[in-house]
Structure formats: structure tokens, C-alpha cells
Design an enzyme around this catalytic site. Sequence first.
Site, short mmCIF file in Angstrom:
data_model
loop_
_atom_site.label_atom_id
_atom_site.label_comp_id
_atom_site.label_asym_id
_atom_site.label_seq_id
_atom_site.Cartn_x
_atom_site.Cartn_y
_atom_site.Cartn_z
N CYS A 1 -16.87 2.47 -18.80
CA CYS A 1 -18.17 2.31 -18.16
C CYS A 1 -18.89 1.04 -18.61
O CYS A 1 -19.65 0.44 -17.84
CB CYS A 1 -19.05 3.53 -18.40
SG CYS A 1 -18.31 5.05 -17.76
N GLU B 1 0.83 -1.21 0.00
CA GLU B 1 0.00 0.00 0.00
C GLU B 1 0.86 1.26 0.00
O GLU B 1 0.57 2.24 -0.68
CB GLU B 1 -0.91 0.02 1.25
CG GLU B 1 -2.10 -0.90 1.15
CD GLU B 1 -3.02 -0.49 0.02
OE1 GLU B 1 -3.35 0.69 -0.08
OE2 GLU B 1 -3.38 -1.36 -0.78
N CYS C 1 -12.68 2.51 -13.74
CA CYS C 1 -13.12 3.90 -13.60
C CYS C 1 -11.89 4.81 -13.73
O CYS C 1 -11.46 5.46 -12.78
CB CYS C 1 -13.83 4.11 -12.27
SG CYS C 1 -14.74 5.66 -12.21
N CYS D 1 -18.29 -1.74 -16.26
CA CYS D 1 -18.40 -1.40 -14.83
C CYS D 1 -19.66 -1.99 -14.21
O CYS D 1 -20.76 -1.80 -14.74
CB CYS D 1 -18.40 0.12 -14.69
SG CYS D 1 -18.55 0.65 -12.97
FE1 SF4 Z 1 -16.81 5.04 -13.22
FE2 SF4 Z 1 -18.39 2.95 -13.47
FE3 SF4 Z 1 -19.45 5.35 -13.23
FE4 SF4 Z 1 -18.22 4.69 -15.47
S1 SF4 Z 1 -20.06 3.77 -14.68
S2 SF4 Z 1 -17.96 6.59 -14.33
S3 SF4 Z 1 -16.57 3.38 -14.72
S4 SF4 Z 1 -18.24 4.27 -11.69
#
Ligand code: SF4
Length: 354
Positions: free
Chosen positions: A208, A41, A201, A211
Site C-alpha cells: 500500500c 492476454e 495490490c 500505491c
Molecule cells: Fe490495494 Fe492500493 Fe488499496 Fe493497498 S492502497 S489495498 S495496494 S488499492
Amino acid sequence: MSATTEPGAFAADVVAWQAVHGRNSLPWQNTQDPYRVWLSETMLQQTQVATVRDYFARFVAQLPTVQALAEASLDEVLGLWSGLGYYSRARNLHRCAQDVVRLHGGVFPRTAEVLVTLPGIGRSTAAAIASLCFGERVAILDANVKRVLTRVLGFDGDLAQAAQERKLWAEATDLLPLPALAAQTMARYTQGMMDLGATVCLARKPLCSQCPLQLDCRAHAAGSMENFPVRTRKLQRSSQSLWLLWAQDSTGAVWLQRRPVPGVWAGLYCLPVFDSEAALHEALPPAARGKLQALESFVHVLTHKDLHIHPMRVRLRAGRNVPSVDGGWVSNADWPSLGLPAPVRKLLETLGSA
Ligand code: SF4
């Protein structure tokens, strides 16, 4: 699923996604050893995974336990860190290991509340160690996670303001796995949040479509992903010119001095640094000044500052001192293992035998 209205649903999505798509084979994973988690970390705070892999492997091979780190000399630790930058991290690691041994019998505390009292361990790192190693139900909020959460929540508070950051910590805590599931899921949840921030992200062009939070993400719905997080305070950049005296004797030894703390390259070994070419000349015996050779200048970029570096090389007879400059001769066999600033190491490595 709704990030804000269904308790536990957000965390469940992150946990399910991490099990299939997350990173599960990094060298510091699949362990609950807090020494390894803490070390990784700390290394990852300002450094890419690809770079950390090699440094992490070398570090744990040489100092495999917190006791070994506590007993090592600071020079050895800085040597292992050399090239990673942000050397205060290495100094804090060393002090922290000594405190773990002195104050906690060589055993890492198991809660974020106690971990955060150790040198160099901030709130998010403490939470990462406690949740990954001990399953504590506590939120992390590093830069990657801030990006994910501000986008999902459409959180447009200015994170340069402490009150807004506290608000985001509270939101992060609300989204944690349900208490009844924490023991089984906290490690995977924490890892999942880190993985989403690091691999999906992304700051620019987030992925996206890959995601698990897409349906619930307010920034995605508005097409405004790159407006988050909001942080108004920008780093003030400055620049500084430094002249480096590269004195070498006929055996190839170089004159190195320890940098003062605090300051640029604090605590590292370095070629003597001067604010001007005239000051560098002054530090040499008059007979040696005419032998100075100006090498090509270059710019080294630090977080807040551009360093314009002007190396000046001179060869002196073996055993001859460099007046007016602290330090000492260090042989070719010895300097590579010292903690040196990255640009100085590169200079010595690339031109040292020329
Ligand atoms: Fe981020 Fe997921 Fe939102 Fe896209 S959909 S902006 S990758 S959190």
C-alpha cells in the site's frame, strides 16, 4: 482525489502512476498489434509472467500472425502450448484465429462488443484488446483488477453472485478516464490497472505504501485489505488415480494416444491412461505383463483436482502392437514436438533414456 466523487481523478492517478512505475517493457507491450495482445492476454490468464515470456517468444517466432495461426495444425499449436496447461485456451486460440480469418478477413474486430463473440474471448479479454490496441473506452475486470477495485471501493458484495459482479462492472466503467481523454489514455489506464493488481495490490501483503490509490482506498483505511474481494463459493477439489502405460519398443519409440475431448488433458497426446492397474494389465499381451515395472507414483495438481499418477513401464519388441489400446508408436525424434501433458513430458524427458 476521491474514487467515487471526482470523475476522472481515479483514472488520472492510475495513468500517471503507470507512466512512471508501471511495466512498460514486456515483450507483448509497446505494440498495438491485436494478435500479440490477444495471445499474451490468453497466456497470462492462468500463468505467471515469467513463464509466459518464453512461451510467447516461441509462439510468435513460429506463428507470427493470426493467418499463420489459423493455417497451423492443432497439433502444432498444442505442441507450442505444451507445458502451459489449461489446454482449452490453445484450442480456443486456434478456433478463434480461424474465425478471425473466415469471418473478419484476417483483421481483428476493433470493438469489445464484436471481439467478445469470438471463441475463447471473454468480456475482460475483449476489453483489454479493444482498449490497449484501439483506445476504446471500456473496462477490464480480471482477477487482479477485481482485487484492486473491491479494495479501493470497499466493495463487499459477493462476487460469486452474478448480480454483484455486474455491479462491480458498472463501478469499473464509472471509473474509466473521461470520454474526452479516452483516446490518449485508455491504453495506459488499462495497463495501469493490470500492473497495480500484479505488482502492488497483491493478494497477500499488498504494498500500500507504493500505491497511488492509497489515500482513497477504503480497505487500506480500515486495515482490511485481505478481506477483499469477497467470494463465498470455493472450488470443490477432488482427486483421481490414473495408471499410465509407458510402452517403449527397442528403438526407444513410445506408444501414445490422443486423449478424448472433453476430459483430463483433452486433445493432447498421452501415454495410455487407465482407471486401475488391472485394466492396464488387460491391455497388454499376456507375455508382456510379467515385464511391467512400476515406477514411482506422484501427484499432479490441477485447478479442481489432484491426479495421483502411477506410471507402469514395459519394453516391447520393435513393431509389436499394444493390443486393446488406441494409438501408435511415436519415435524419440517426434514426440518432443507433440502437445503432451506436462507430467507426461517430464516423465519421458527425465526417465526416457534410462
Ligand atoms: Fe490495494 Fe492500493 Fe488499496 Fe493497498 S492502497 S489495498 S495496494 S488499492
